[in-house]
Write a protein that holds these residues in place. Sequence first.
Motif, mmCIF file in Angstrom:
data_model
loop_
_atom_site.group_PDB
_atom_site.id
_atom_site.type_symbol
_atom_site.label_atom_id
_atom_site.label_comp_id
_atom_site.label_asym_id
_atom_site.label_seq_id
_atom_site.Cartn_x
_atom_site.Cartn_y
_atom_site.Cartn_z
ATOM 1 N N VAL A 36 0.867 -1.174 0.000
ATOM 2 C CA VAL A 36 0.000 0.000 0.000
ATOM 3 C C VAL A 36 0.901 1.220 0.000
ATOM 4 O O VAL A 36 1.789 1.339 0.841
ATOM 5 C CB VAL A 36 -0.915 0.009 1.245
ATOM 6 C CG1 VAL A 36 -1.790 1.254 1.260
ATOM 7 C CG2 VAL A 36 -1.759 -1.252 1.297
ATOM 8 N N PHE A 37 0.676 2.137 -0.949
ATOM 9 C CA PHE A 37 1.527 3.320 -0.979
ATOM 10 C C PHE A 37 0.747 4.618 -0.993
ATOM 11 O O PHE A 37 1.311 5.692 -1.141
ATOM 12 C CB PHE A 37 2.533 3.257 -2.143
ATOM 13 C CG PHE A 37 1.927 3.056 -3.498
ATOM 14 C CD1 PHE A 37 1.551 4.123 -4.276
ATOM 15 C CD2 PHE A 37 1.759 1.777 -3.993
ATOM 16 C CE1 PHE A 37 1.015 3.936 -5.530
ATOM 17 C CE2 PHE A 37 1.228 1.576 -5.258
ATOM 18 C CZ PHE A 37 0.852 2.657 -6.027
ATOM 19 N N ASP A 38 -0.542 4.560 -0.772
ATOM 20 C CA ASP A 38 -1.405 5.730 -0.772
ATOM 21 C C ASP A 38 -2.643 5.324 0.026
ATOM 22 O O ASP A 38 -3.295 4.354 -0.310
ATOM 23 C CB ASP A 38 -1.732 6.033 -2.233
ATOM 24 C CG ASP A 38 -2.649 7.203 -2.451
ATOM 25 O OD1 ASP A 38 -3.613 7.369 -1.692
ATOM 26 O OD2 ASP A 38 -2.413 7.952 -3.408
ATOM 27 N N LEU A 39 -2.971 6.068 1.106
ATOM 28 C CA LEU A 39 -4.023 5.614 2.015
ATOM 29 C C LEU A 39 -4.901 6.758 2.478
ATOM 30 O O LEU A 39 -4.416 7.856 2.762
ATOM 31 C CB LEU A 39 -3.376 4.951 3.240
ATOM 32 C CG LEU A 39 -4.296 4.411 4.331
ATOM 33 C CD1 LEU A 39 -5.097 3.209 3.832
ATOM 34 C CD2 LEU A 39 -3.485 4.031 5.564
ATOM 35 N N SER A 40 -6.204 6.480 2.566
ATOM 36 C CA SER A 40 -7.168 7.388 3.195
ATOM 37 C C SER A 40 -8.075 6.533 4.077
ATOM 38 O O SER A 40 -7.941 5.319 4.112
ATOM 39 C CB SER A 40 -8.005 8.138 2.152
ATOM 40 O OG SER A 40 -9.055 7.336 1.652
ATOM 41 N N VAL A 41 -9.017 7.186 4.746
ATOM 42 C CA VAL A 41 -9.943 6.421 5.591
ATOM 43 C C VAL A 41 -10.968 5.654 4.768
ATOM 44 O O VAL A 41 -11.656 4.786 5.300
ATOM 45 C CB VAL A 41 -10.659 7.320 6.631
ATOM 46 C CG1 VAL A 41 -9.660 7.898 7.614
ATOM 47 C CG2 VAL A 41 -11.454 8.414 5.958
ATOM 48 N N ARG A 42 -11.068 5.923 3.480
ATOM 49 C CA ARG A 42 -12.051 5.250 2.631
ATOM 50 C C ARG A 42 -11.470 4.467 1.474
ATOM 51 O O ARG A 42 -12.205 3.920 0.661
ATOM 52 C CB ARG A 42 -13.047 6.279 2.075
ATOM 53 C CG ARG A 42 -13.926 6.884 3.118
ATOM 54 C CD ARG A 42 -14.941 5.861 3.587
ATOM 55 N NE ARG A 42 -15.763 6.431 4.616
ATOM 56 C CZ ARG A 42 -15.921 5.905 5.816
ATOM 57 N NH1 ARG A 42 -15.332 4.791 6.131
ATOM 58 N NH2 ARG A 42 -16.682 6.483 6.708
ATOM 59 N N GLY A 43 -10.130 4.413 1.384
ATOM 60 C CA GLY A 43 -9.553 3.662 0.284
ATOM 61 C C GLY A 43 -8.051 3.749 0.250
ATOM 62 O O GLY A 43 -7.419 4.363 1.108
#
Length: 114
Positions: free
Chosen positions: A41-48
């Motif tokens: 994972v190299f990009d994260l938010s609370v929804r995706g």
Amino acid sequence: MTSLTAKQQESRRYPRYPVCLMASVLKDDWAREQVLGASDVFDLSVRGCQIFSEITLEAGRFVGFRLFIPGEQVPVRVDLASVRWSTGGQSGLEFMVMANKDEERLTKFVRTLR
């Protein structure tokens, strides 16, 4: 890796943050924990998130997802995620269904990334 333009980043409801985490992608079978493969994972938010994986994920597919947060023994469990797009081993996932406790843990972790 594909980076978002400033306009694309502004159009997102939830800001994404650069990370370097491990995760597992699972079949969308609620009864079993059948792992399809590992991903970064190299990009994260609370929804995706945006992932890189050696397995091929088709846009429109539904999967389970387990995100390993540093310092925690139990991964954040996303029961249902939608593959929004996929290109050359990279995919964008939208988190659709997760337990409240996992959503709280993810939110708490994402807040540390700000």
